[in-house]
Design an enzyme around this catalytic site. Structure first.
Site, PDB file in Angstrom:
ATOM      1  N   GLY A   1       2.226  -3.901  10.967  1.00 48.11           N
ATOM      2  CA  GLY A   1       1.438  -4.014   9.818  1.00 48.11           C
ATOM      3  C   GLY A   1       1.480  -2.754   8.830  1.00 48.11           C
ATOM      4  CB  VAL A   2      -1.465  -1.275   6.988  1.00 53.08           C
ATOM      5  CG1 VAL A   2      -1.735  -0.093   6.179  1.00 53.08           C
ATOM      6  CG2 VAL A   2      -1.651  -2.461   6.119  1.00 53.08           C
ATOM      7  CG  ASP A   3      -0.720   2.464  12.151  1.00 55.88           C
ATOM      8  OD1 ASP A   3      -0.438   3.505  11.670  1.00 55.88           O
ATOM      9  OD2 ASP A   3      -1.266   2.277  13.232  1.00 55.88           O
TER      10      ASP A   3
ATOM     11  N   GLY B   1      -5.347  -8.419   9.744  1.00 54.64           N
ATOM     12  CA  GLY B   1      -4.173  -8.851  10.227  1.00 54.64           C
ATOM     13  C   GLY B   1      -3.904  -8.847  11.477  1.00 54.64           C
ATOM     14  CB  ALA B   2      -2.587  -6.928  14.174  1.00 56.39           C
ATOM     15  CE1 TYR B   3      -6.249  -3.831  16.306  1.00 55.75           C
ATOM     16  CE2 TYR B   3      -7.794  -2.587  14.948  1.00 55.75           C
ATOM     17  CZ  TYR B   3      -6.960  -2.795  15.846  1.00 55.75           C
ATOM     18  OH  TYR B   3      -6.707  -1.496  16.446  1.00 55.75           O
TER      19      TYR B   3
ATOM     20  CB  ILE C   1      -0.921  -0.095   1.334  1.00 49.77           C
ATOM     21  CG1 ILE C   1      -1.930   1.052   1.014  1.00 49.77           C
ATOM     22  CG2 ILE C   1      -0.239   0.072   2.496  1.00 49.77           C
ATOM     23  CD1 ILE C   1      -3.376   0.501   0.251  1.00 49.77           C
TER      24      ILE C   1
HETATM   25  P1  ADP Z   1      -5.432  -4.790  11.217  1.00 50.94           P
HETATM   26  O1  ADP Z   1      -4.865  -4.299  12.506  1.00 50.94           O
HETATM   27  O2  ADP Z   1      -6.310  -3.889  10.830  1.00 50.94           O
HETATM   28  O3  ADP Z   1      -5.551  -5.978  11.012  1.00 50.94           O
HETATM   29  P2  ADP Z   1      -2.835  -4.878   9.716  1.00 50.94           P
HETATM   30  O4  ADP Z   1      -1.843  -3.911   9.330  1.00 50.94           O
HETATM   31  O5  ADP Z   1      -2.252  -5.893  11.043  1.00 50.94           O
HETATM   32  O6  ADP Z   1      -4.227  -4.570  10.090  1.00 50.94           O
HETATM   33  O7  ADP Z   1      -3.249  -5.988   8.655  1.00 50.94           O
HETATM   34  C1  ADP Z   1      -4.246  -5.633   7.540  1.00 50.94           C
HETATM   35  C2  ADP Z   1      -3.616  -6.493   6.360  1.00 50.94           C
HETATM   36  O8  ADP Z   1      -2.954  -5.667   5.652  1.00 50.94           O
HETATM   37  C3  ADP Z   1      -3.229  -7.773   6.470  1.00 50.94           C
HETATM   38  O9  ADP Z   1      -3.912  -8.845   5.550  1.00 50.94           O
HETATM   39  C4  ADP Z   1      -1.853  -7.644   6.191  1.00 50.94           C
HETATM   40  O10 ADP Z   1      -1.116  -8.841   5.557  1.00 50.94           O
HETATM   41  C5  ADP Z   1      -1.881  -6.544   5.142  1.00 50.94           C
HETATM   42  N1  ADP Z   1      -0.558  -5.649   5.073  1.00 50.94           N
HETATM   43  C6  ADP Z   1       0.634  -5.562   5.957  1.00 50.94           C
HETATM   44  N2  ADP Z   1       1.497  -4.719   5.346  1.00 50.94           N
HETATM   45  C7  ADP Z   1       0.907  -4.253   4.366  1.00 50.94           C
HETATM   46  C8  ADP Z   1       1.221  -3.346   3.185  1.00 50.94           C
HETATM   47  N3  ADP Z   1       2.535  -2.632   3.583  1.00 50.94           N
HETATM   48  N4  ADP Z   1       0.505  -3.066   2.036  1.00 50.94           N
HETATM   49  C9  ADP Z   1      -0.446  -3.655   2.030  1.00 50.94           C
HETATM   50  N5  ADP Z   1      -1.056  -4.811   2.962  1.00 50.94           N
HETATM   51  C10 ADP Z   1      -0.266  -4.877   4.010  1.00 50.94           C
END
Ligand code: ADP
Length: 184
Positions: free
Chosen positions: A38-40, A127-129, A17
């Site tokens: 993760g994404v954050d 992901g984490a959630y 992303i």
């Molecule tokens: P949440 O806490 O909302 O579950 P996460 O960031 O832990 O969010 O994960 C959400 C999804 O994004 C997961 O399926 C994870 O594999 C995916 N993910 C993690 N990093 C990236 C990235 N850099 N770009 C796109 N998707 C990602």
């Protein structure tokens, strides 16, 4: 994989992303807007400190689950970041479905208000959630398809899935949703 809903495009891709040059990218944020993994983590690492400075200044109370707020994108190629707070999966009896739908819907409303012609989403909450992937995919795509049918914008919505497994789940969910929405 790509679909058309009215004049809008809905795309599924495998990728990161933070590399998307869309008008808006969506962060899978937590309700304190405190940063995380993760994404954050990837968004704050790539974008630099200005994103956190902005969330602290403008949203000191954070953002409730099911809602979304916008900031700049710092050094990232996107124009802005929409911080969306999806629900933590607690078994499915705690409004998880409506809160997840709301996180997508509010992100699209915030994007429309900017305005943004293109927006890239990760798979919120899976992901984490720990939201079950197949169910989350169905809710994500149904919500976005309904919004696009109703509002005719943004012109492009791209789901950026991190791996093959997530991509397959979204691809499987897309076909029935498109026929339900009477579009290609
Ligand atoms: P949440 O806490 O909302 O579950 P996460 O960031 O832990 O969010 O994960 C959400 C999804 O994004 C997961 O399926 C994870 O594999 C995916 N993910 C993690 N990093 C990236 C990235 N850099 N770009 C796109 N998707 C990602």
């Amino acid at each position: 994989m790509q679909a058309t809903i009215g004049a809008c495009k809905l795309e599924l891709v495998i990728g990161d992303i933070t590399r998307q040059a869309a008008d808006a990218i969506v962060n899978a944020a937590n309700s304190r807007l405190a940063g995380g993994g993760g994404v954050d983590g990837a968004i704050h690492r790539g974008g630099g400190p200005s994103i956190m400075e902005e969330t602290r200044r403008h949203y000191p109370q954070g953002c409730p689950t099911g809602d979304a707020v916008a900031t700049g994108a710092g050094k990232l190629p996107a124009r802005c970041v929409i911080h969306a707070v999806g629900p933590i999966w607690k078994g499915g009896q705690n409004q998880e479905e409506s809160l997840l739908a709301s996180a997508y819907w509010r992100s699209l409303e915030v994007a429309s208000a900017q305005p943004c012609a293109s927006i890239a989403f990760p798979s919120l909450s899976t992901g984490a959630y720990a939201y079950p992937l197949q169910q989350a995919a169905r809710i994500a795509l149904h919500t976005v398809a309904t919004y696009l049918r109703l509002h005719g914008q943004p012109q492009l919505v791209r789901f950026v899935l991190f791996d093959e497994r997530a991509y397959e789940a979204y691809a499987d969910a897309l076909t029935p949703i498109l026929s339900e929405n009477h579009c290609r």
